[in-house]
Write an enzyme that holds these catalytic residues in place. Structure first.
Site, PDB file in Angstrom:
ATOM      1  N   GLU A  76      40.731  32.436   0.881  1.00 33.64           N
ATOM      2  CA  GLU A  76      42.018  31.765   1.073  1.00 33.64           C
ATOM      3  C   GLU A  76      43.084  32.431   0.214  1.00 33.64           C
ATOM      4  O   GLU A  76      42.842  32.719  -0.959  1.00 33.64           O
ATOM      5  CB  GLU A  76      41.876  30.284   0.695  1.00 33.64           C
ATOM      6  CG  GLU A  76      42.690  29.349   1.552  1.00 33.64           C
ATOM      7  CD  GLU A  76      42.279  29.372   3.022  1.00 33.64           C
ATOM      8  OE1 GLU A  76      42.953  30.077   3.799  1.00 33.64           O
ATOM      9  OE2 GLU A  76      41.309  28.695   3.390  1.00 33.64           O
ATOM     10  N   ASP A  94      44.871  34.860  11.772  1.00 37.23           N
ATOM     11  CA  ASP A  94      44.768  33.824  12.793  1.00 37.23           C
ATOM     12  C   ASP A  94      44.590  34.430  14.181  1.00 37.23           C
ATOM     13  O   ASP A  94      43.698  34.038  14.944  1.00 37.23           O
ATOM     14  CB  ASP A  94      46.015  32.935  12.770  1.00 37.23           C
ATOM     15  CG  ASP A  94      46.165  32.197  11.456  1.00 37.23           C
ATOM     16  OD1 ASP A  94      45.205  32.182  10.669  1.00 37.23           O
ATOM     17  OD2 ASP A  94      47.253  31.644  11.213  1.00 37.23           O
TER      18      ASP A  94
END
Length: 400
Positions: free
Chosen positions: A48, A185
């Protein structure tokens, strides 16, 4: 092999969108030319805030997807029908001006990228919808972009490969929509593989698949249903703090062009000069980049329990060192720590709201969801949405 449960859900969604397509457009045109495409949402298991530091991420595409029912037109008109919103938007290929309503921006951005790359398409009409929960951090926008571009590529023979589709979809969001997202993404949506996670090198875009068996475990997302206003301003601040840390570390090692090039040991050696806040940011990022590598080794060994501990370690770092969590996320993760059926849990995404991702033994999922919903309702008076997800294939055409 895709489970019968996933296939049944997919068939139901596709049938529903097809029905709405025919209600909207009638039986005009050649029925043979109507095609159906799907592109999934994504999760990120570990890694992350490492993307803009040129590090590694570990995403996967999931069984929540966006679907397009689409056919070509004889003119230069584009008619978009958002089946879930029951709203339409019509424009011509010669006028890509930005409308007030925001949902068509993603599709317009894709067409703008096609034109910027000197490619040619005709008009088309499409109904689209799906079951990617909006705002839960599963990247519904990336799924939509990849789905439409993949569909137009197939329909008009644009000869784009998946890398082109990913890069153009990201640019559509950066340049037309105005969101400075990284490439993860769109990459995860387009390149997903059944029961596998993707280790993506955000610097070189090299990638490798690692097995993520789903026979004994499920991934459950618990959606806080909150999004704190800090998210965007603090995101920009974190990027600047990482750049500041890189500049300091570069004085001691000229090869450090981003935190990807630094080690936790180098960060520790210059703790005092970095000062408290920047030190903690650099500590988390360098350790998180290493954690992705270690987690992949654990997947090869099939050690899911140790993999789950890495998820907890990531959350601890995001909470205390990178400081992008929030009380609701921390509460949900803490609730899992004494539950032997939960191997790992952490916040997922940019932070300050959104979902936790939980690795749970399959047979214990109903009880897990019940306990989490009860605890969250008591603490925050909010009904907790939970989404069970399985790892599935990436963007594709659905052949009837």
């Amino acid at each position: 092999m895709i489970s019968s449960e996933i296939l049944t859900t997919e068939v139901n969604i596709v049938d529903s969108i097809k029905e709405k397509y025919f209600l909207k457009f009638g039986n005009t045109g050649d029925a043979e030319k109507i095609r159906v495409f799907r592109s999934p949402g994504r999760i990120n298991l570990i890694g992350e805030h490492t993307d803009y530091n040129n590090g590694f991420v570990l995403p996967a595409s999931v069984d929540k997807a966006v679907y397009f029912v689409i056919s070509p037109r004889e003119d230069d008109q584009v008619i978009l029908y958002a089946a879930d919103l029951n709203e339409s938007y019509t424009f011509s290929l010669g006028d890509l001006s930005k409308p007030e309503k925001s949902w068509p921006h993603y599709q317009l951005g894709i067409i703008e990228q096609i034109q910027k790359n000197d490619l040619t398409i005709g008009g088309f009409q499409a109904a689209f919808g799906g079951d990617v929960p909006v705002g839960a951090g599963l990247s519904s926008s990336a799924a939509l972009e990849c789905c439409l571009l993949f569909a137009l590529n197939e329909m008009y023979g644009l000869n784009l490969d998946r890398f082109n589709i990913v890069k153009m979809s990201q640019k559509a969001e950066n340049e037309y929509v105005g969101v400075q997202c990284g490439i993860m993404d769109q990459f995860a949506s387009a390149f997903g593989k059944e029961e596998a996670v993707i280790r993506l090198d955000c610097r070189s875009l090299e990638y490798e698949y690692f097995p993520f068996p789903m026979d004994e475990y499920l991934l459950v997302l618990c959606d806080t249903s909150v999004k704190h206003s800090l998210a965007s301003s603090e995101y920009n601040t974190r990027r600047l703090e990482c750049e500041r840390g890189t500049a300091i570390l570069q004085k001691y090692d000229s090869k450090v062009l981003s935190l990807r090039d630094a080690s936790p040991e180098l960060v520790e050696a210059h703790k005092d000069e970095l000062a408290d806040v920047v030190y903690r940011r650099c500590k988390f990022i360098t350790e998180e980049i290493q954690r992705v590598q270690d987690a992949c080794d654990l997947l090869i060994e099939g050690d899911m329990a140790a993999f789950g501990k890495k998820m907890y370690a990531t959350h601890y770092g995001l909470q205390h060192e990178y400081e992008v969590s929030c009380p609701e996320l921390d509460f949900l993760v803490a609730e899992t720590q004494d539950n032997p059926a939960v191997l790992g849990a952490r916040m997922m995404g940019g932070g300050f709201g959104g979902c936790t991702i939980n690795l749970v033994k399959k047979e214990a999922v109903p009880e897990f969801e019940k306990q989490m919903k009860s605890a969250y309702l008591e603490k925050y008076q909010i009904d907790l949405p939970c989404y069970k997800v399985k790892i599935t294939t990436g963007t594709e055409e659905i052949i009837n």
